[in-house]
Every structure is written in C-alpha cells, then in structure tokens.
Design a protein around this motif. Structure first.
Motif, short mmCIF file in Angstrom:
data_model
loop_
_atom_site.label_atom_id
_atom_site.label_comp_id
_atom_site.label_asym_id
_atom_site.label_seq_id
_atom_site.Cartn_x
_atom_site.Cartn_y
_atom_site.Cartn_z
N LEU A 78 3.50 -0.36 4.53
CA LEU A 78 4.27 -0.87 3.39
C LEU A 78 4.02 -0.08 2.10
CD1 LEU A 78 3.92 -4.70 4.02
CD2 LEU A 78 5.86 -3.22 4.55
N ARG A 79 3.44 1.08 2.21
CA ARG A 79 3.11 1.86 1.02
C ARG A 79 4.32 2.39 0.26
NH1 ARG A 79 -2.42 4.24 0.50
NH2 ARG A 79 -3.66 2.60 1.46
N ASP A 80 5.45 2.43 0.90
CA ASP A 80 6.68 2.85 0.22
C ASP A 80 7.59 1.67 -0.08
OD1 ASP A 80 6.10 5.53 -0.08
OD2 ASP A 80 6.95 6.09 1.86
N ASP A 81 7.07 0.45 0.02
CA ASP A 81 7.84 -0.75 -0.33
C ASP A 81 7.59 -1.04 -1.81
OD1 ASP A 81 8.46 -3.58 -0.84
OD2 ASP A 81 8.80 -3.66 1.33
N VAL A 82 8.60 -0.79 -2.64
CA VAL A 82 8.46 -0.92 -4.09
C VAL A 82 7.94 -2.31 -4.47
CG1 VAL A 82 9.71 -0.93 -6.29
CG2 VAL A 82 10.19 0.83 -4.59
N GLY A 83 8.52 -3.35 -3.89
CA GLY A 83 8.13 -4.72 -4.25
C GLY A 83 6.68 -5.01 -3.91
#
Length: 154
Positions: A78-83
């Motif tokens: 989830l490291r590229d999940d902005v939220g």
C-alpha cells in the motif's frame, strides 16, 4: 475527452498533475445544466486542482523528510496508496506541538466566532476578495435575467 487531475503516487513519490483546462473536462456544455451547477462543478475542479498542485506537494515533501517514520506503519503493498500514506503521516502530525497548538487556537477562534468578537479583516483577504467578486457577479448575472427566470435563485 480530457481526464480530471489525478492524485497519483509512484514508487513512494507524489506525481503532481498537469493543470486541466476549464471547464471541467468531460463535463456538461454550458446549455446542458443549470448555471449554478456548472459553476459549482468548475469551482470544485479548481479546488481539487489547487489541492493536488499546491497542498499535496507540500504534504509529500514533509512525508519524504519523515519517510522512515511515515512508512513504518504502511504495508508494503500500500506504499503507493495516497490515502493510506496521508493517513499514516497525519497520525504523526497530530502528535506534533504545532498541531496541538493549532487545536487550542482553533477552540479560541470558534469561541470568538460564536461570540461575534472575531475580526476577519486580516484572515485570507485575497480569497475573501475573490469570493465577494464571484458572488456579486453571480448575483448580477441572475438579476439581469430575473424577469425571465423568476426569483428561483433567492
């Protein structure tokens, strides 16, 4: 059809969007919807563009400067999940003295507003001026057409 501005992270780095051209890409043409609806959608698009182009780069600069702390609680997938990343950063920010000081000042501000003692003359004067001009122009435009439209705008 143009796309609305994305909010994208790639490889743990925020990718600022290109500024879309008004009106809202893919939105209705001027004659297809109520003018207030179109103006509202265009305003929301402008606000979203401002957040994506100005606010998020500041946030992600802070995240970059505190990367190890922020990403310690973010699962690898989830490291590229902005939220998720913003939420992890916000948990840290809420513990900072400046944030806590802001909470105290916010309570004082709300009390002044409620009591009618808050002086807004120095708070966001540029934005306030723009709002007044937009509101006045909108009211004038509807007033010009009131004989045809009735007073549904009141």
């Amino acid at each position: 059809m143009e796309r609305l501005m994305p909010i994208v992270k790639r490889l743990c780095v925020y990718c600022p969007p290109h500024h879309p051209k008004p009106p809202v890409p893919g939105g209705p043409r001027d004659w297809e919807m109520h003018p207030s609806w179109i103006a509202g959608m265009e305003a929301l698009n402008a606000y979203g563009d401002w957040v994506s182009s100005f606010v998020l780069p500041i946030a992600f600069q802070w995240i970059e400067e505190h990367k190890a702390e922020v990403y310690a609680s973010v699962p690898e997938d989830l490291r590229d999940d902005v939220g998720v990343v913003i939420a992890a950063a916000f948990k840290l920010v809420k513990e900072l003295p400046v944030y806590k000081d802001g909470l105290e000042k916010s309570a004082a501000y709300e009390a002044e507003v409620a009591s009618g003692t808050f002086d807004a003359s120095k708070t966001n004067p540029v934005w306030t001026g723009i709002v007044k001009k937009v509101r006045t122009s909108t009211e004038e435009a509807f007033a010009e057409q009131a004989p045809l439209l009735g007073d549904e705008q009141e």
